[in-house]
Scaffold this motif. Structure first.
Motif, PDB file in Angstrom:
ATOM      1  N   THR A  69     -16.550  -4.250 -19.349  1.00  0.00           N
ATOM      2  CA  THR A  69     -16.359  -5.891 -18.758  1.00  0.00           C
ATOM      3  C   THR A  69     -16.846  -7.428 -19.602  1.00  0.00           C
ATOM      4  OG1 THR A  69     -19.245  -6.021 -17.627  1.00  0.00           O
ATOM      5  CG2 THR A  69     -17.869  -4.951 -16.626  1.00  0.00           C
ATOM      6  N   ILE A  70     -16.563  -7.757 -18.865  1.00  0.00           N
ATOM      7  CA  ILE A  70     -16.996  -8.976 -19.313  1.00  0.00           C
ATOM      8  C   ILE A  70     -17.262 -10.174 -18.244  1.00  0.00           C
ATOM      9  CG2 ILE A  70     -15.423 -11.447 -20.596  1.00  0.00           C
ATOM     10  CD1 ILE A  70     -15.703  -8.465 -21.990  1.00  0.00           C
ATOM     11  N   SER A  71     -18.456 -11.004 -19.089  1.00  0.00           N
ATOM     12  CA  SER A  71     -19.049 -12.136 -18.428  1.00  0.00           C
ATOM     13  C   SER A  71     -18.356 -13.221 -18.435  1.00  0.00           C
ATOM     14  CB  SER A  71     -20.085 -11.848 -18.362  1.00  0.00           C
ATOM     15  OG  SER A  71     -21.158 -10.302 -18.010  1.00  0.00           O
ATOM     16  N   ASP A  72     -18.339 -13.899 -17.981  1.00  0.00           N
ATOM     17  CA  ASP A  72     -17.991 -15.418 -17.672  1.00  0.00           C
ATOM     18  C   ASP A  72     -19.070 -15.941 -18.175  1.00  0.00           C
ATOM     19  OD1 ASP A  72     -16.999 -17.893 -17.189  1.00  0.00           O
ATOM     20  OD2 ASP A  72     -14.822 -17.380 -16.847  1.00  0.00           O
ATOM     21  N   LEU A  73     -19.599 -17.333 -18.805  1.00  0.00           N
ATOM     22  CA  LEU A  73     -20.796 -17.895 -18.696  1.00  0.00           C
ATOM     23  C   LEU A  73     -20.054 -18.921 -18.003  1.00  0.00           C
ATOM     24  CD1 LEU A  73     -21.823 -16.830 -22.314  1.00  0.00           C
ATOM     25  CD2 LEU A  73     -22.556 -15.811 -20.284  1.00  0.00           C
ATOM     26  N   ASN A  74     -19.370 -19.251 -17.750  1.00  0.00           N
ATOM     27  CA  ASN A  74     -19.009 -20.724 -16.807  1.00  0.00           C
ATOM     28  C   ASN A  74     -19.125 -20.362 -15.270  1.00  0.00           C
ATOM     29  OD1 ASN A  74     -18.600 -23.033 -19.150  1.00  0.00           O
ATOM     30  ND2 ASN A  74     -16.714 -21.927 -19.366  1.00  0.00           N
ATOM     31  N   THR A  75     -18.238 -19.592 -14.928  1.00  0.00           N
ATOM     32  CA  THR A  75     -17.912 -19.196 -12.954  1.00  0.00           C
ATOM     33  C   THR A  75     -18.901 -18.002 -12.867  1.00  0.00           C
ATOM     34  OG1 THR A  75     -16.484 -17.312 -13.607  1.00  0.00           O
ATOM     35  CG2 THR A  75     -15.386 -19.817 -13.669  1.00  0.00           C
ATOM     36  N   GLY A  76     -19.633 -17.910 -13.834  1.00  0.00           N
ATOM     37  CA  GLY A  76     -20.454 -16.286 -13.464  1.00  0.00           C
ATOM     38  C   GLY A  76     -20.008 -15.131 -12.614  1.00  0.00           C
ATOM     39  N   LEU A  77     -18.734 -14.698 -12.829  1.00  0.00           N
ATOM     40  CA  LEU A  77     -17.761 -14.134 -12.610  1.00  0.00           C
ATOM     41  C   LEU A  77     -18.096 -12.780 -13.624  1.00  0.00           C
ATOM     42  CD1 LEU A  77     -14.472 -15.548 -11.204  1.00  0.00           C
ATOM     43  CD2 LEU A  77     -16.608 -14.701 -10.021  1.00  0.00           C
ATOM     44  N   MET A  78     -17.541 -11.585 -12.961  1.00  0.00           N
ATOM     45  CA  MET A  78     -17.791 -10.695 -14.032  1.00  0.00           C
ATOM     46  C   MET A  78     -15.920  -9.535 -14.141  1.00  0.00           C
ATOM     47  SD  MET A  78     -19.722  -6.768 -14.933  1.00  0.00           S
ATOM     48  CE  MET A  78     -21.207  -8.077 -14.926  1.00  0.00           C
ATOM     49  N   TRP A  79     -15.653  -9.652 -15.396  1.00  0.00           N
ATOM     50  CA  TRP A  79     -13.993  -9.816 -15.267  1.00  0.00           C
ATOM     51  C   TRP A  79     -13.889  -7.900 -16.145  1.00  0.00           C
ATOM     52  CZ3 TRP A  79     -10.438 -11.884 -12.831  1.00  0.00           C
ATOM     53  CH2 TRP A  79     -10.283 -13.206 -12.416  1.00  0.00           C
TER      54      TRP A  79
END
Length: 364
Positions: A69-79
Motif C-alpha cells: 500500500t501507498i499513503s498519499d501524505l497530501n490527500t490522506g488516501l491510501m492506495w
C-alpha cells in the motif's frame, strides 16, 4: 477536433487558507514548453506567463507502507501499489475490489475520478515508435507500479467509480445507448468515459449484442478526503471561494474564445476583486470544479458560477476550458477540461460528432 476553448475561471491561491484536513496536490509538471513543443528557459516566458511548471504547488508526497500500500501524505488516501494487468468491466471491478484484503484492510473501493486524478503526474509522456526520448507514465513510477500493455502501449485506462450520468456515450441507440464510466489513462494522460458493460438504461451488454467492451484496470483506494466536497462561498465581488481546496475562482468565464497563449495572458493580466495574482488553473485545479453528479449541462454549479453559453446541443457550442498544464504526448498543446459534451468523431473521415468522452473529460 478542438472547436475552440473558453477561458476557465482564474484563481488565486493566496486569498484563502487551504483546507486543514487535506492538502491539494500539484500536477508534478516540471518543464515549460512553447507552442512548438520546445522547452522554455526561465528567460523565455514573456508569452507564457502562468504556465503550470512555473507555479509552485504542493509537491506530490507519498509513503510506501511496505505492505503493498501507498499513503498519499497530501490527500490522506491510501492506495494499492501494484498494477495488476487484468481488465474488467466496471461491475466486475467493483466486485473484485470489495473482496480485497490488501495490507490487512477490507474497506478497499474503486476511487472516484477526482481521487484517481489526484495521483496523476504530468511529467508523463508516451513516446511513439520512431520518436526520440523515453516513455514514462502519468504517475510517479518510483512509488507506484505501472506496466505498459505489451500490445497497445497507449492502453493504460484505470476505472473510477464515477458514472457519466448526463447522457450516453458514443453513437449507439440500442437501450438508450452505452453507459459511460470515467477513467484516467496513466499511459497517455487523458480522462475519458469508457464503456462500463451496461447500456444507458441499465441493461447488461451480452455477447449477442456484439458490442466490444474492453474493460479497464483498477488501482483500489481506501479512506476519505474533503478536497472534492465543492464547498463554495460566493464572496459578493465576482469571486467564489471553494473552502474544500482553499482556492478562489472568478465567478464568470471569459465570455469569449481564445487560444492558449491568449488565455495565459488574459489570466495573468486580470485585476479582479482587488487581487492581482490571478492565473490560469492547472489541470487538477480546474478538474476539481467539475460536477460529475449533475444530470444536466454544464457540469459546474451554476448557482455559484455564471456561464456565457446557454445551449449545449452541438459541437459548435462546445464548452471547453483551458488549463495551464501542457500535454506530455503533444508538448505543443495544453490540457483542457470539457464542462459540456466532449465532442469527437468515429474517425477522421466521419462528419458527425458525438459526445464520445463525456462532460468532465480532460484532453489536449
Amino acid at each position: 477536433m478542438l472547436i475552440g476553448c473558453v477561458l476557465a475561471g482564474s484563481l488565486s491561491v493566496s486569498a484563502v487558507s487551504a483546507n486543514q484536513g487535506s492538502i491539494f496536490p500539484d500536477t508534478g509538471q516540471s518543464h515549460r514548453y512553447d507552442t512548438q513543443g520546445k522547452v522554455l528557459l526561465a528567460s523565455d516566458d514573456v508569452l507564457y506567463q502562468g504556465q503550470d511548471a512555473s507555479q509552485q504547488g504542493n509537491p506530490l508526497r507519498y509513503r510506501d507502507n511496505g505492505d503493498g500500500t501507498i499513503s498519499d501524505l497530501n490527500t490522506g488516501l491510501m492506495w494499492q501499489k501494484a498494477h495488476v494487468l487484468k481488465r474488467r468491466n466496471l461491475k466486475k471491478t467493483h466486485e473484485h475490489v470489495s473482496r480485497m484484503t490488501l495490507g490487512g484492510y477490507s474497506d478497499w473501493r474503486v476511487p472516484t475520478i477526482k481521487e484517481l486524478y489526484s495521483i496523476a503526474h504530468f511529467d508523463g509522456q508516451l513516446i511513439k515508435p520512431g520518436e526520440s526520448g523515453q516513455r514514462q507514465p502519468y504517475l510517479d513510477f518510483n512509488v507506484f507500479e505501472f506496466q505498459y500493455d505489451p500490445r497497445l502501449a497507449f492502453a493504460g485506462q484505470f476505472w473510477s467509480s464515477t458514472l457519466y450520468v448526463k447522457n450516453d456515450i458514443q453513437s449507439f441507440s440500442k437501450h438508450g445507448g452505452l453507459q459511460g464510466g470515467f477513467g484516467f489513462n496513466f499511459a497517455d494522460g487523458h480522462i475519458k468515459a469508457y464503456e462500463t458493460g451496461l447500456f444507458f438504461d441499465g441493461t447488461v451488454i451480452k455477447p449477442s449484442d456484439r458490442m466490444f467492451v474492453p474493460g479497464c484496470y483498477v488501482r483500489a483506494v481506501r479512506g476519505t478526503t474533503s478536497l472534492y466536497d465543492m464547498d463554495y462561498v460566493d464572496n459578493g465581488n465576482d469571486t467564489v471561494t471553494d473552502r474544500s481546496t482553499g482556492l478562489m475562482w472568478a465567478k464568470n468565464d471569459s465570455g469569449k474564445r481564445m487560444n492558449w497563449v491568449e488565455a495565459l495572458a488574459y489570466a495573468d493580466k486580470a485585476d479582479l476583486a482587488g487581487y492581482d495574482d490571478w492565473r490560469l488553473p492547472n489541470t487538477k485545479e480546474l478538474q476539481s470544479l467539475v460536477d460529475y453528479d449533475k444530470t444536466s449541462f454544464p457540469a459546474i454549479n451554476t448557482s455559484f458560477f455564471n456561464t456565457s453559453l446557454r445551449d449545449f446541443d452541438s459541437e459548435n457550442n462546445s464548452y471547453y476550458f483551458w488549463t495551464s498544464t501542457t500535454q506530455g504526448d503533444f508538448k505543443w498543446t495544453a490540457n483542457y477540461i470539457s464542462f459540456a459534451q466532449a465532442w469527437s468523431k468515429k474517425n477522421s473521415k466521419a462528419t458527425e460528432y458525438f459526445d464520445w468522452h463525456g462532460a468532465g473529460a480532460q484532453r489536449p
